[in-house]
Enzyme design. Sequence first.
Site, PDB file in Angstrom:
ATOM      1  N   GLU A  61      -2.923  -8.925   2.556  1.00 10.84           N
ATOM      2  CA  GLU A  61      -3.436  -9.481   3.812  1.00 10.84           C
ATOM      3  C   GLU A  61      -4.959  -9.389   3.906  1.00 10.84           C
ATOM      4  O   GLU A  61      -5.565 -10.018   4.774  1.00 10.84           O
ATOM      5  CB  GLU A  61      -2.777  -8.794   5.014  1.00 10.84           C
ATOM      6  CG  GLU A  61      -3.164  -7.341   5.234  1.00 10.84           C
ATOM      7  CD  GLU A  61      -2.459  -6.377   4.296  1.00 10.84           C
ATOM      8  OE1 GLU A  61      -2.786  -5.186   4.336  1.00 10.84           O
ATOM      9  OE2 GLU A  61      -1.582  -6.817   3.514  1.00 10.84           O
TER      10      GLU A  61
ATOM     11  N   HIS B 130      -3.858  -4.663  -0.822  1.00 14.77           N
ATOM     12  CA  HIS B 130      -3.512  -5.283   0.465  1.00 14.77           C
ATOM     13  C   HIS B 130      -3.573  -6.805   0.339  1.00 14.77           C
ATOM     14  O   HIS B 130      -4.665  -7.378   0.383  1.00 14.77           O
ATOM     15  CB  HIS B 130      -4.501  -4.844   1.552  1.00 14.77           C
ATOM     16  CG  HIS B 130      -4.375  -3.420   1.962  1.00 14.77           C
ATOM     17  ND1 HIS B 130      -3.542  -3.009   2.980  1.00 14.77           N
ATOM     18  CD2 HIS B 130      -4.966  -2.300   1.485  1.00 14.77           C
ATOM     19  CE1 HIS B 130      -3.633  -1.692   3.120  1.00 14.77           C
ATOM     20  NE2 HIS B 130      -4.485  -1.238   2.220  1.00 14.77           N
TER      21      HIS B 130
ATOM     22  N   CYS C 186       0.835  -1.199   0.000  1.00 17.54           N
ATOM     23  CA  CYS C 186       0.000   0.000   0.000  1.00 17.54           C
ATOM     24  C   CYS C 186       0.875   1.258   0.000  1.00 17.54           C
ATOM     25  O   CYS C 186       1.647   1.466  -0.932  1.00 17.54           O
ATOM     26  CB  CYS C 186      -0.986  -0.028   1.166  1.00 17.54           C
ATOM     27  SG  CYS C 186      -2.307   1.202   1.015  1.00 17.54           S
TER      28      CYS C 186
END
Length: 216
Positions: free
Chosen positions: A198, A196, A86
């Site tokens: 994750e 992202h 990011c």
Amino acid sequence: MSNNTVAVVDYGMGNLRSVSQAVQHAADQVGVEVFVTADPDVVRRATRVVLPGQGAIPDCMRELRDSGLLESVLEAAASKPLFGVCVGMQMLLSSSDEGPTEGLDLIPGRVLRFQLEGRTQPDGSRYKVPQMGWNQVFQTQPHPVWAGVPDGSYFYFVHSFYAKPADARHSAGEADYGGRFTAAIARDNIFATQFHPEKSADHGLQLYRNFLHWNP
């Protein structure tokens, strides 16, 4: 420290909990130790480094400098696998229009703001800035970190600014939001994503898994 470790850099501006949990989940399967750390020496000793980032890039750059971690991150970027996430990706470029502010200048280029005011999407709704949600990522060049991830997979984005590398060869993936933009960058031992991993379910975990195996 074991001889296979990853340092998630904690300079006060990252989405540390979800990033570190995802990296830990990937690492458990391959026997890699994960350290969330604000200690430059731990970053220096780690085999690989993850640089997260969240918020405004001028704040992230200031905190990285003030934390005393800047030099260790630059050393890592020169010598070992580094994954930017990011704003951690945006920081790798030369400069940003959000500020304006200087970046780490590891990948020549600028960070630009989406200019989508008043424009409508194909379904008739207006483009919103920030872009929030799932979007397809098209792999513009092969890379070991893409291994096992189908081209055109969906990943989760939250951003108002995007990276524009000066050299198209540094763009490893693109998405479309009012036009094509760079969603992943790669150069030598550096790989970074605007989205992202994750928050991107199995394909995001696969990227972290690949990163933990990657030996550029």
